[in-house]
Design a protein around this motif. Structure first.
Motif, PDB file in Angstrom:
ATOM      1  N   GLY A   1       0.673  -1.345  -0.464  1.00 21.18           N
ATOM      2  CA  GLY A   1       0.162   0.467   0.166  1.00 21.18           C
ATOM      3  C   GLY A   1       0.779   0.944   0.185  1.00 21.18           C
ATOM      4  O   GLY A   1       1.903   1.171   0.390  1.00 21.18           O
ATOM      5  N   PRO A   2       0.094   2.315   0.103  1.00 22.76           N
ATOM      6  CA  PRO A   2       0.702   3.511   0.221  1.00 22.76           C
ATOM      7  C   PRO A   2       1.906   3.985   1.209  1.00 22.76           C
ATOM      8  O   PRO A   2       3.208   5.090   1.007  1.00 22.76           O
ATOM      9  CB  PRO A   2      -0.148   4.158  -0.330  1.00 22.76           C
ATOM     10  N   GLY A   3       1.440   3.657   1.437  1.00 24.16           N
ATOM     11  CA  GLY A   3       2.047   4.624   3.031  1.00 24.16           C
ATOM     12  C   GLY A   3       1.535   3.820   4.566  1.00 24.16           C
ATOM     13  O   GLY A   3       2.347   3.146   5.500  1.00 24.16           O
TER      14      GLY A   3
ATOM     15  N   LYS B   1       6.365  -4.780  -0.846  1.00 27.22           N
ATOM     16  CA  LYS B   1       6.784  -3.927  -2.540  1.00 27.22           C
ATOM     17  C   LYS B   1       5.436  -3.016  -2.415  1.00 27.22           C
ATOM     18  O   LYS B   1       4.646  -2.775  -1.652  1.00 27.22           O
ATOM     19  CB  LYS B   1       6.773  -4.340  -3.511  1.00 27.22           C
ATOM     20  N   ALA B   2       5.686  -1.682  -2.038  1.00 23.10           N
ATOM     21  CA  ALA B   2       5.172  -0.437  -1.755  1.00 23.10           C
ATOM     22  C   ALA B   2       4.731  -0.399  -3.057  1.00 23.10           C
ATOM     23  O   ALA B   2       4.929  -0.929  -3.533  1.00 23.10           O
ATOM     24  CB  ALA B   2       6.130   0.979  -1.667  1.00 23.10           C
ATOM     25  N   GLY B   3       3.491   0.140  -2.491  1.00 20.54           N
ATOM     26  CA  GLY B   3       2.297   0.336  -2.896  1.00 20.54           C
ATOM     27  C   GLY B   3       1.503  -0.394  -3.680  1.00 20.54           C
ATOM     28  O   GLY B   3       1.406  -1.707  -2.994  1.00 20.54           O
ATOM     29  N   ASP B   4       1.332  -1.024  -5.452  1.00 18.51           N
ATOM     30  CA  ASP B   4       1.374  -2.449  -6.254  1.00 18.51           C
ATOM     31  C   ASP B   4       2.254  -3.313  -6.253  1.00 18.51           C
ATOM     32  O   ASP B   4       3.219  -2.242  -7.159  1.00 18.51           O
ATOM     33  CB  ASP B   4      -0.099  -1.761  -6.657  1.00 18.51           C
ATOM     34  N   PRO B   5       2.518  -4.481  -6.577  1.00 17.69           N
ATOM     35  CA  PRO B   5       3.664  -5.349  -7.025  1.00 17.69           C
ATOM     36  C   PRO B   5       4.047  -4.481  -8.385  1.00 17.69           C
ATOM     37  O   PRO B   5       5.101  -4.828  -9.023  1.00 17.69           O
ATOM     38  CB  PRO B   5       2.867  -6.652  -6.951  1.00 17.69           C
ATOM     39  N   TYR B   6       2.657  -4.401  -9.135  1.00 20.77           N
ATOM     40  CA  TYR B   6       2.683  -4.407 -11.327  1.00 20.77           C
ATOM     41  C   TYR B   6       2.387  -3.614 -10.986  1.00 20.77           C
ATOM     42  O   TYR B   6       2.075  -3.054 -12.354  1.00 20.77           O
ATOM     43  CB  TYR B   6       1.407  -5.551 -11.277  1.00 20.77           C
TER      44      TYR B   6
ATOM     45  N   ILE C   1      -0.560  -9.952  -4.307  1.00 21.24           N
ATOM     46  CA  ILE C   1      -1.609 -10.285  -3.616  1.00 21.24           C
ATOM     47  C   ILE C   1      -1.522  -8.424  -3.793  1.00 21.24           C
ATOM     48  O   ILE C   1      -0.229  -7.722  -3.607  1.00 21.24           O
ATOM     49  CB  ILE C   1      -1.245 -10.230  -2.292  1.00 21.24           C
ATOM     50  N   PRO C   2      -2.506  -7.782  -4.933  1.00 22.05           N
ATOM     51  CA  PRO C   2      -2.039  -6.917  -5.363  1.00 22.05           C
ATOM     52  C   PRO C   2      -2.263  -5.915  -4.014  1.00 22.05           C
ATOM     53  O   PRO C   2      -2.783  -5.773  -2.361  1.00 22.05           O
ATOM     54  CB  PRO C   2      -3.604  -5.933  -5.457  1.00 22.05           C
ATOM     55  N   GLY C   3      -1.289  -4.316  -3.507  1.00 16.12           N
ATOM     56  CA  GLY C   3      -1.389  -3.307  -2.776  1.00 16.12           C
ATOM     57  C   GLY C   3      -2.496  -2.083  -2.655  1.00 16.12           C
ATOM     58  O   GLY C   3      -2.006  -2.345  -4.881  1.00 16.12           O
TER      59      GLY C   3
END
Length: 463
Positions: A11-13, A87-92, A114-116
């Motif tokens: 996610g973003p933080g 990973k920060a945010g979304d992996p893709y 796993i989306p973020g």
């Protein structure tokens, strides 16, 4: 048999913007490879046996090369480990998750995505900017500010002709060029631009201007990476839609707990709360002593009480074994916890020297003099504290144990950083210990979460 790799978006933080499955995967992981921009609080969700590896990348400097990260993912999975690539945010979304997935597929490794929540959307929302709006933008475009190593340029003619919102990630080093190219290929130089640094976090900053002056404004305000560049008329809505709460920009460190009441209440008031990890408790097998030999029982903490009750049950007894004995504790917080369990405390003692023939029940070491001590558990060492404490305004200690967990995790540099932090101690005995440390100020609070939150508001809401 191979393990599994989870390419997990953090996610973003803000740690509360992690997905539920993401939290579960962190708890299950044997190995976690994490990026620089993830919130260290997320690592509190890991189990005590997990191996944590920092593979973070700085602009123009990669601590661990991507090829080495790929090798580690494959190697750990082949060792039958459950691996999380955090990973920060979304992996893709510009996170090289696709490249890592291709390697894992090629090597025959079981993996999942796993989306973020991507900062390209959530970061704007945190600053009061909807990425789409029926009156301003019916589309959006997320663009990387990085160029490939072959020097291939972005298609500026196509980008500048888009009528929707433009969001540039990892583009601060190219901000001047981005503005110049957009104007050169047809964007009105008065098109609104917002720069949002550290979106969704306590240190979030924003500068609003237009394509002609945003570089000057950013330099004047001192904003830098990591930041989002937002171009489009939706920026105009920020002033109207940006939400303000009383503890906005206040950064508080709290001990991790399953219920997260402190964390949640601080967040609801606009503060950014982060977790520090707790020691894990391991039971010590012991024989139940003859309780008839003691006139009083002294519980060092609530964990000791719970372990003692379990010991009674294991021996075919229950709390009736305490009939006729005084029940003692060391502070009001423990007394309240025992009250909630249906046991009334006869006395809260403050003197470390005991009187009478009593049995002290606690963890690894006694806390009082002249007692017979029954050790029911020991604590495993806390993992090191990954935070820069100069970034925090305050830390809250609900118990003596939470304070000792915090203290044991500090390195020498962090001990020196305590002089910038206010400590809120939920009990006088906790405050007495905190005052022997190097805190800027220690504020004693009643052992009540609501009362403590009110004192935090009194201290910071007017800043």
């Amino acid at each position: 048999m191979n393990g599994r790799v989870s390419l997990l978006g953090a996610g973003p933080g803000n740690p509360e913007l992690l997905t539920l499955i993401g939290k579960r995967r962190l708890n299950e992981a044997d190995v976690v490879l994490y990026d620089r921009l993830i919130d260290p609080s997320l690592l509190a969700f890991t189990n005590e046996k997990a191996t944590l590896i920092d593979v973070g990348k700085m602009p123009l400097h990669h601590k661990v090369k991507q090829s080495k990260i790929n090798e580690m993912l494959v190697s750990y999975a082949r060792s039958e480990k459950k691996v999380v690539r955090l990973k920060a945010g979304d992996p893709y979304v510009f996170g090289r998750g696709g490249e890592e997935a291709q390697i894992l597929k090629k090597e025959g490794i079981d993996f999942e995505i796993i989306p973020g929540i991507t900062s390209a959307i959530a970061g704007l929302a945190a600053a009061g900017i909807p990425i789409t709006h029926r009156d301003f933008a019916s589309s959006f475009h997320v663009i990387t500010g990085h160029h490939k190593k072959d020097g291939q340029q972005l298609d500026w003619n196509n980008i500048a002709s888009q009528e929707g919102t433009l969001v540039f990630l990892m583009g601060m080093a190219q901000l001047s060029n981005i503005c110049q190219q957009l104007i050169k290929y047809g964007k009105d130089k008065k098109t609104p631009v917002a720069i949002i640094q550290w979106a969704t976090q306590w240190r979030q900053k924003m500068v609003i201007g237009d394509l002609s002056n945003i570089v000057e404004l950013v330099n004047k305000k001192g904003l830098s990476s990591p930041a989002l560049i937002v171009v489009g008329n939706v920026v105009r809505l920020s002033e109207q839609l940006n939400v303000t709460r009383p503890l906005k920009k206040v950064h508080v460190l709290v001990p991790y707990s399953q219920r997260q009441r402190l964390f949640n209440m601080l967040g609801d008031l606009g503060a950014t709360a982060d977790f520090y990890q707790r020691t894990t408790v391991k039971s010590i097998p012991v024989k139940l002593p003859n309780l008839d030999s003691y006139s009083a029982i002294l519980f060092d903490d609530f964990i000791a009480y719970k372990k003692f009750v379990q010991l009674l049950l294991d021996c075919g007894q229950d709390l009736r074994a305490l009939v006729g004995k005084k029940i003692l504790v060391g502070n009001d917080s423990i007394a309240k916890q025992l009250h909630n369990q249906g046991l009334l405390v006869d006395e809260v003692i403050t003197d470390k020297k005991s009187t009478g023939h009593l049995l002290e029940i606690g963890g690894q070491y006694p806390m009082y003099e002249d007692t017979e001590f029954l050790s029911l558990y020991h604590r495993q060492q806390v993992k090191s504290l990954l935070f820069d404490l100069t970034e925090f305004n305050a830390v809250i200690f609900p118990s003596t144990v939470s304070l000792m967990d915090f203290k044991s995790a500090l390195n020498h540099k962090q001990v020196g950083q305590l002089k910038n932090i206010i400590a809120f101690a939920m009990g006088k005995s906790i405050g007495d210990i905190a005052k022997r440390m190097n805190f800027k100020k220690v504020i004693n609070c009643r052992p009540n979460i609501n009362a403590t939150i009110e004192q935090v508001k009194e201290e910071f809401a007017g800043d």
